[in-house]
Scaffold this active site. Structure first.
Site, PDB file in Angstrom:
ATOM      1  N   ASP A  39     -50.575 -59.097 -42.230  1.00 20.70           N
ATOM      2  CA  ASP A  39     -50.734 -58.874 -40.790  1.00 20.70           C
ATOM      3  C   ASP A  39     -50.100 -60.032 -40.031  1.00 20.70           C
ATOM      4  O   ASP A  39     -50.410 -61.197 -40.277  1.00 20.70           O
ATOM      5  CB  ASP A  39     -52.229 -58.737 -40.444  1.00 20.70           C
ATOM      6  CG  ASP A  39     -52.464 -58.077 -39.100  1.00 20.70           C
ATOM      7  OD1 ASP A  39     -51.758 -58.440 -38.136  1.00 20.70           O
ATOM      8  OD2 ASP A  39     -53.353 -57.220 -39.014  1.00 20.70           O
ATOM      9  N   SER A  80     -52.197 -53.935 -34.125  1.00 18.76           N
ATOM     10  CA  SER A  80     -52.312 -53.646 -35.553  1.00 18.76           C
ATOM     11  C   SER A  80     -52.706 -52.195 -35.842  1.00 18.76           C
ATOM     12  O   SER A  80     -52.262 -51.616 -36.828  1.00 18.76           O
ATOM     13  CB  SER A  80     -53.323 -54.597 -36.191  1.00 18.76           C
ATOM     14  OG  SER A  80     -52.836 -55.917 -36.113  1.00 18.76           O
ATOM     15  N   THR A 133     -56.340 -52.637 -39.345  1.00 22.99           N
ATOM     16  CA  THR A 133     -55.362 -52.264 -40.372  1.00 22.99           C
ATOM     17  C   THR A 133     -55.981 -51.343 -41.433  1.00 22.99           C
ATOM     18  O   THR A 133     -55.513 -50.209 -41.605  1.00 22.99           O
ATOM     19  CB  THR A 133     -54.726 -53.518 -41.014  1.00 22.99           C
ATOM     20  OG1 THR A 133     -54.306 -54.402 -39.988  1.00 22.99           O
ATOM     21  CG2 THR A 133     -53.562 -53.159 -41.915  1.00 22.99           C
ATOM     22  N   GLU A 249     -54.470 -56.100 -47.896  1.00 24.74           N
ATOM     23  CA  GLU A 249     -54.036 -56.762 -46.661  1.00 24.74           C
ATOM     24  C   GLU A 249     -54.328 -58.256 -46.664  1.00 24.74           C
ATOM     25  O   GLU A 249     -55.467 -58.678 -46.902  1.00 24.74           O
ATOM     26  CB  GLU A 249     -54.720 -56.141 -45.433  1.00 24.74           C
ATOM     27  CG  GLU A 249     -54.090 -56.693 -44.147  1.00 24.74           C
ATOM     28  CD  GLU A 249     -54.877 -56.421 -42.869  1.00 24.74           C
ATOM     29  OE1 GLU A 249     -54.270 -56.551 -41.791  1.00 24.74           O
ATOM     30  OE2 GLU A 249     -56.081 -56.116 -42.934  1.00 24.74           O
ATOM     31  N   ASP A 254     -52.139 -63.159 -39.272  1.00 20.46           N
ATOM     32  CA  ASP A 254     -52.124 -62.838 -37.843  1.00 20.46           C
ATOM     33  C   ASP A 254     -52.998 -63.786 -37.018  1.00 20.46           C
ATOM     34  O   ASP A 254     -52.652 -64.144 -35.895  1.00 20.46           O
ATOM     35  CB  ASP A 254     -52.626 -61.402 -37.692  1.00 20.46           C
ATOM     36  CG  ASP A 254     -52.762 -60.929 -36.263  1.00 20.46           C
ATOM     37  OD1 ASP A 254     -51.738 -60.862 -35.563  1.00 20.46           O
ATOM     38  OD2 ASP A 254     -53.898 -60.618 -35.854  1.00 20.46           O
ATOM     39  N   HIS A 258     -52.116 -65.979 -33.720  1.00 20.48           N
ATOM     40  CA  HIS A 258     -52.797 -65.941 -32.415  1.00 20.48           C
ATOM     41  C   HIS A 258     -53.289 -67.332 -32.022  1.00 20.48           C
ATOM     42  O   HIS A 258     -53.276 -67.693 -30.851  1.00 20.48           O
ATOM     43  CB  HIS A 258     -53.991 -64.985 -32.459  1.00 20.48           C
ATOM     44  CG  HIS A 258     -53.615 -63.540 -32.424  1.00 20.48           C
ATOM     45  ND1 HIS A 258     -53.024 -62.942 -31.330  1.00 20.48           N
ATOM     46  CD2 HIS A 258     -53.749 -62.558 -33.352  1.00 20.48           C
ATOM     47  CE1 HIS A 258     -52.821 -61.662 -31.591  1.00 20.48           C
ATOM     48  NE2 HIS A 258     -53.237 -61.401 -32.812  1.00 20.48           N
ATOM     49  N   ASP A 296     -47.204 -55.546 -40.139  1.00 20.22           N
ATOM     50  CA  ASP A 296     -47.361 -54.593 -39.032  1.00 20.22           C
ATOM     51  C   ASP A 296     -46.573 -55.030 -37.805  1.00 20.22           C
ATOM     52  O   ASP A 296     -46.149 -54.239 -36.990  1.00 20.22           O
ATOM     53  CB  ASP A 296     -48.848 -54.378 -38.708  1.00 20.22           C
ATOM     54  CG  ASP A 296     -49.647 -55.674 -38.635  1.00 20.22           C
ATOM     55  OD1 ASP A 296     -49.078 -56.770 -38.845  1.00 20.22           O
ATOM     56  OD2 ASP A 296     -50.857 -55.581 -38.365  1.00 20.22           O
ATOM     57  N   HIS A 297     -46.365 -56.356 -37.672  1.00 18.84           N
ATOM     58  CA  HIS A 297     -45.653 -56.961 -36.533  1.00 18.84           C
ATOM     59  C   HIS A 297     -45.616 -58.457 -36.809  1.00 18.84           C
ATOM     60  O   HIS A 297     -46.289 -58.936 -37.723  1.00 18.84           O
ATOM     61  CB  HIS A 297     -46.401 -56.708 -35.213  1.00 18.84           C
ATOM     62  CG  HIS A 297     -47.857 -57.049 -35.310  1.00 18.84           C
ATOM     63  ND1 HIS A 297     -48.320 -58.350 -35.371  1.00 18.84           N
ATOM     64  CD2 HIS A 297     -48.960 -56.269 -35.441  1.00 18.84           C
ATOM     65  CE1 HIS A 297     -49.625 -58.347 -35.514  1.00 18.84           C
ATOM     66  NE2 HIS A 297     -50.052 -57.092 -35.563  1.00 18.84           N
TER      67      HIS A 297
END
Ligand code: MG
Ligand code: ZN
Length: 364
Positions: A39, A80, A133, A249, A254, A258, A296-297
């Site tokens: 992620d 997500s 996710t 995952e 992620d 952040h 996912d990004h």
């Protein structure tokens, strides 16, 4: 001249043709697919982990590599849930939605389709089992933060084995339901740690809810949980003679993005890469498993600005505290992996997995 030299040449080449054939299992269909999502894992996140890990990662073992367009249906920058719904079900949706079309129609995920066809199914995460996710593979809700509602969707039974956090949404619910009892009645074994599951499980159907909250981050002592959980789940699922689908995952890469926390990203990514190594070891030995690693990004607009290979040092900076719309890499290994090269949409990952299993697409 006679035709003798040609015949001799063919005869000499025969063993090579045969061994060449053995090295190309990609011609065949995989029995199992393991989809691994980092992620928020962009190329800079991978590059930072590579440098911090002494210029080596298990990801370097892949030979088929692609780039994925991550846009959501209603926004260039995906969240997500919309991204995972795209992988899981082949349809772009709105940010915030889980397993639903933009007009709120439930989608069938690859995990649900695999379950219907008698394959084993599993989820292994470092977040809540109900986080966006993994939820996109079994739940159908218009609000990704509706964790209690997402937990209810686990009762539909499409997930054989789930390993992760989020016990609080099974217990102490606003609706006062006791979902662990309900799951037990539906034939699930329930464990509150991976080590208990490893010692005591005697079936192929279980919820390993290893923490009340999310699983702790690596810097708070999660240890080798992710690799062990992936190996444990593979060991259970491989007993299914129809094959299996497994999602793994690295959920917290992620969160480092952040938080604009470079060390958080690097620690989580190296942990995810260790799990990739264990999964590739299985897939290499098995020969029947397609492994796909992607994101996912990207998160944080991270870049590597300098550092040192000798000192395992990364100097990096961020342009955002949110996700970005930059394409993300995809790595594939095993039978069917050659279909995952080039530039394609995140929804194509679903179609390529369906094709790899030789499952027919439903008519829209
Ligand atoms: Mg996630
Ligand atoms: Zn995020």
């Amino acid at each position: 001249m006679t035709k003798k030299p040609v015949i001799i040449l063919v005869a000499l080449m025969l063993p090579f043709i045969q061994s060449f054939h053995k090295l190309e299992p990609q011609q065949e269909k995989p029995k199992n697919i393991i989809l691994m999502i980092g992620d928020g894992m962009g190329l800079s996140q991978i590059s930072a982990a590579l440098i911090a890990n002494g210029n080596k990662l298990n990801m370097e073992r892949f030979r088929h590599i692609g780039l994925v367009k991550t846009f959501a249906a209603d926004n260039l920058v995906t969240k997500s849930g919309a991204a995972a719904t795209a992988f899981a079900s082949g349809t772009k949706t709105k940010n915030g939605f889980i397993g639903l079309t933009q007009s709120r129609k439930p989608l069938h995920s690859i995990l649900e389709i695999a379950h219907q066809r008698g394959l084993g199914t599993g989820l292994v995460v470092t977040s809540y089992i109900q986080h966006a996710t993994p939820a996109s593979f079994y739940a159908h809700v218009p609000d990704r933060y509706d964790y209690e509602g997402i937990t209810l969707d686990l009762l539909n039974g499409s997930v054989d084995i789930a390993v992760g956090g989020g016990r609080k949404f099974f217990e102490k619910r606003k609706d006062e339901l006791s979902l662990l009892d309900s799951l037990e009645k539906r034939g699930y074994e329930i464990f509150n740690s991976l080590s208990k599951a490893e010692k005591k499980s005697n079936s192929g159907r279980m919820m390993v809810i290893a923490n009340h909250d999310h699983m702790p981050p690596m810097h708070a002592g999660r240890g080798k949980y992710l690799s062990k959980a992936a190996e444990f789940t593979i060991d259970k699922l491989k007993k299914n003679e129809n094959g299996f689908f497994l999602l793994v995952e690295g959920s917290q890469i992620d969160w480092g993005g952040h938080a604009n926390d470079k060390e958080y990203i690097i620690n989580e990514l190296i942990d995810f890469d260790r799990a990739i190594g264990r999964v590739l070891d299985f897939a290499e030995a098995d020969g029947n498993t397609l492994v796909i690693v992607t994101a996912d990004h990207e998160t944080g607009g991270f870049s590597v600005e300098g550092g040192s290979l000798q000192n395992f040092e990364v100097i990096g900076d961020f342009t955002s505290a949110e996700h970005t719309a930059t394409m993300v890499p995809l790595f594939a290994f095993g039978p069917g992996s050659e279909a995952f090269t080039g530039i394609f949409d995140n929804t194509d990952i679903f179609r390529k997995m369906m094709a790899a299993y030789a499952f027919e697409l439903e008519k829209p």
